[in-house]
Write a protein that holds these residues in place. Structure first.
Motif, mmCIF file in Angstrom:
data_model
loop_
_atom_site.group_PDB
_atom_site.id
_atom_site.type_symbol
_atom_site.label_atom_id
_atom_site.label_comp_id
_atom_site.label_asym_id
_atom_site.label_seq_id
_atom_site.Cartn_x
_atom_site.Cartn_y
_atom_site.Cartn_z
ATOM 1 N N GLU A 1 7.352 -0.266 5.297
ATOM 2 C CA GLU A 1 8.432 -0.524 4.335
ATOM 3 C C GLU A 1 9.287 0.722 4.130
ATOM 4 O OE1 GLU A 1 6.494 -2.188 0.827
ATOM 5 O OE2 GLU A 1 7.062 -4.171 1.571
ATOM 6 N N SER A 2 8.669 1.875 4.224
ATOM 7 C CA SER A 2 9.356 3.166 4.160
ATOM 8 C C SER A 2 8.432 4.167 4.841
ATOM 9 C CB SER A 2 9.631 3.569 2.699
ATOM 10 O OG SER A 2 8.419 3.918 2.052
ATOM 11 N N ALA A 3 8.806 5.437 4.819
ATOM 12 C CA ALA A 3 7.972 6.463 5.450
ATOM 13 C C ALA A 3 6.614 6.597 4.770
ATOM 14 C CB ALA A 3 8.697 7.805 5.438
ATOM 15 N N GLU A 4 6.531 6.245 3.493
ATOM 16 C CA GLU A 4 5.292 6.444 2.719
ATOM 17 C C GLU A 4 4.723 5.158 2.131
ATOM 18 O OE1 GLU A 4 3.639 9.320 2.695
ATOM 19 O OE2 GLU A 4 5.218 10.031 4.032
ATOM 20 N N ILE B 1 0.847 -1.203 0.000
ATOM 21 C CA ILE B 1 0.000 0.000 0.000
ATOM 22 C C ILE B 1 0.877 1.245 0.000
ATOM 23 C CG2 ILE B 1 -1.774 1.290 1.264
ATOM 24 C CD1 ILE B 1 -2.755 -1.386 2.382
ATOM 25 N N ASP B 2 0.559 2.168 -0.887
ATOM 26 C CA ASP B 2 1.268 3.443 -0.959
ATOM 27 C C ASP B 2 0.683 4.409 0.065
ATOM 28 O OD1 ASP B 2 3.034 2.742 -3.039
ATOM 29 O OD2 ASP B 2 1.482 3.118 -4.526
ATOM 30 N N ALA B 3 1.016 4.141 1.324
ATOM 31 C CA ALA B 3 0.556 4.981 2.431
ATOM 32 C C ALA B 3 1.426 4.662 3.643
ATOM 33 C CB ALA B 3 -0.912 4.703 2.748
ATOM 34 N N PRO B 4 1.583 5.624 4.542
ATOM 35 C CA PRO B 4 2.361 5.374 5.759
ATOM 36 C C PRO B 4 1.697 4.304 6.633
ATOM 37 C CG PRO B 4 1.961 7.727 5.454
ATOM 38 C CD PRO B 4 1.109 7.007 4.462
ATOM 39 N N ALA B 5 2.501 3.501 7.303
ATOM 40 C CA ALA B 5 1.993 2.429 8.152
ATOM 41 C C ALA B 5 1.046 2.966 9.235
ATOM 42 C CB ALA B 5 3.150 1.663 8.796
ATOM 43 N N GLY B 6 1.356 4.123 9.794
ATOM 44 C CA GLY B 6 0.501 4.688 10.839
ATOM 45 C C GLY B 6 -0.898 5.005 10.336
ATOM 46 N N ALA B 7 -0.998 5.518 9.130
ATOM 47 C CA ALA B 7 -2.304 5.842 8.554
ATOM 48 C C ALA B 7 -3.102 4.579 8.260
ATOM 49 C CB ALA B 7 -2.137 6.667 7.281
ATOM 50 N N VAL B 8 -2.432 3.565 7.737
ATOM 51 C CA VAL B 8 -3.113 2.301 7.448
ATOM 52 C C VAL B 8 -3.563 1.650 8.750
ATOM 53 C CG1 VAL B 8 -2.804 -0.028 6.496
ATOM 54 C CG2 VAL B 8 -1.966 1.976 5.239
ATOM 55 N N TRP B 9 -2.693 1.616 9.748
ATOM 56 C CA TRP B 9 -3.062 1.018 11.027
ATOM 57 C C TRP B 9 -4.242 1.761 11.651
ATOM 58 C CZ3 TRP B 9 -3.730 -2.973 13.636
ATOM 59 C CH2 TRP B 9 -3.958 -2.946 15.005
ATOM 60 N N ALA C 1 -8.221 -6.037 -2.774
ATOM 61 C CA ALA C 1 -8.161 -5.021 -3.827
ATOM 62 C C ALA C 1 -8.787 -3.711 -3.352
ATOM 63 C CB ALA C 1 -8.858 -5.531 -5.087
ATOM 64 N N ILE C 2 -9.894 -3.808 -2.629
ATOM 65 C CA ILE C 2 -10.556 -2.598 -2.127
ATOM 66 C C ILE C 2 -9.724 -1.934 -1.041
ATOM 67 C CG2 ILE C 2 -12.600 -1.755 -0.884
ATOM 68 C CD1 ILE C 2 -14.194 -3.882 -2.549
ATOM 69 N N MET C 3 -9.118 -2.732 -0.163
ATOM 70 C CA MET C 3 -8.228 -2.166 0.868
ATOM 71 C C MET C 3 -7.096 -1.383 0.236
ATOM 72 S SD MET C 3 -7.835 -5.460 3.325
ATOM 73 C CE MET C 3 -9.321 -6.311 3.868
ATOM 74 N N LYS C 4 -6.448 -1.981 -0.739
ATOM 75 C CA LYS C 4 -5.311 -1.339 -1.412
ATOM 76 C C LYS C 4 -5.737 -0.010 -2.042
ATOM 77 C CE LYS C 4 -1.802 -2.143 -4.953
ATOM 78 N NZ LYS C 4 -0.582 -1.999 -4.158
ATOM 79 N N ALA C 5 -6.844 -0.022 -2.746
ATOM 80 C CA ALA C 5 -7.324 1.194 -3.406
ATOM 81 C C ALA C 5 -7.759 2.246 -2.397
ATOM 82 C CB ALA C 5 -8.475 0.849 -4.353
ATOM 83 N N THR C 6 -8.522 1.845 -1.400
ATOM 84 C CA THR C 6 -9.053 2.792 -0.413
ATOM 85 C C THR C 6 -7.949 3.410 0.418
ATOM 86 O OG1 THR C 6 -11.145 1.586 -0.280
ATOM 87 C CG2 THR C 6 -10.609 3.031 1.562
ATOM 88 N N LEU C 7 -7.074 2.588 0.961
ATOM 89 C CA LEU C 7 -6.043 3.098 1.863
ATOM 90 C C LEU C 7 -4.986 3.897 1.131
ATOM 91 C CD1 LEU C 7 -5.825 -0.053 4.105
ATOM 92 C CD2 LEU C 7 -6.888 2.147 4.698
ATOM 93 N N GLY C 8 -4.644 3.507 -0.087
ATOM 94 C CA GLY C 8 -3.699 4.269 -0.887
ATOM 95 C C GLY C 8 -4.254 5.612 -1.326
ATOM 96 N N ARG C 9 -5.544 5.617 -1.688
ATOM 97 C CA ARG C 9 -6.205 6.848 -2.146
ATOM 98 C C ARG C 9 -6.325 7.853 -1.006
ATOM 99 N NH1 ARG C 9 -10.566 4.624 -4.084
ATOM 100 N NH2 ARG C 9 -11.770 4.767 -2.188
ATOM 101 N N LYS C 10 -6.694 7.388 0.178
ATOM 102 C CA LYS C 10 -6.894 8.294 1.307
ATOM 103 C C LYS C 10 -5.599 8.932 1.761
ATOM 104 C CE LYS C 10 -11.246 6.546 2.952
ATOM 105 N NZ LYS C 10 -12.021 5.919 3.987
ATOM 106 N N ALA C 11 -4.488 8.221 1.571
ATOM 107 C CA ALA C 11 -3.209 8.789 1.972
ATOM 108 C C ALA C 11 -2.685 9.775 0.935
ATOM 109 C CB ALA C 11 -2.175 7.669 2.190
ATOM 110 N N GLY C 12 -3.133 9.594 -0.297
ATOM 111 C CA GLY C 12 -2.611 10.406 -1.402
ATOM 112 C C GLY C 12 -3.252 11.747 -1.516
#
Length: 134
Positions: free
Chosen positions: A92-95, A10-18, A123-134
């Motif tokens: 995996e990284s800061a983002e 996921i293209d989002a920080p771990a803290g945001a996903v958690w 698939a929905i998790m990946k899209a939702t969590l990546g979009r919200k962080a972006g």
């Protein structure tokens, strides 16, 4: 026992996903909107309504902020005699992070419908969590 593992990048920080994963009462709005249509909290559990009409009572087994891990078990399912699962958020990284979703269940014959639901949910998790962080 059958095990299915989804390792979701996921293209989002771990803290945001958690933060979204740990909000156990809002998964229908913050985590998997459209896949889950409603979530009701009960004492130590949540009742989850999926878009396909399936309703599951999920006992919250552990919510570990330090490990960024949520474990739950489906109780009273007509489809499965046993089901436990977990989510773990791994930076995996800061983002960028990985969300690891593992489900163990019986009977083995449930592998096809459970696997299909997990693929759609991932698939929905990946899209939702990546979009919200972006």
């Amino acid at each position: 026992m059958t095990s299915i593992r989804k390792d979701i990048s996921i293209d989002a920080p771990a803290g945001a996903v958690w933060n979204a994963v740990r909000d156990v009462g809002q998964i229908h709005t913050r985590f998997v909107p459209g896949f889950v249509t409603d979530t009701k909290l009960e004492d130590g559990a949540r009742v989850v309504t999926f878009a396909n009409g399936f309703v599951a009572r999920e006992l919250i087994v552990d919510l570990d902020d330090d490990a960024r891990r949520l474990a739950y078990a489906v109780t009273g399912s007509a489809l499965m005699s046993h089901h436990n699962a977990s989510f773990e958020v791994i930076p995996e990284s800061a983002e960028r992070c990985r969300l690891v979703w593992i489900a163990d269940f019986l009977p083995h014959e449930a592998a096809e419908p459970v696997g299909a639901m997990m693929a759609e949910g991932a698939a929905i998790m990946k899209a939702t969590l990546g979009r919200k962080a972006g």
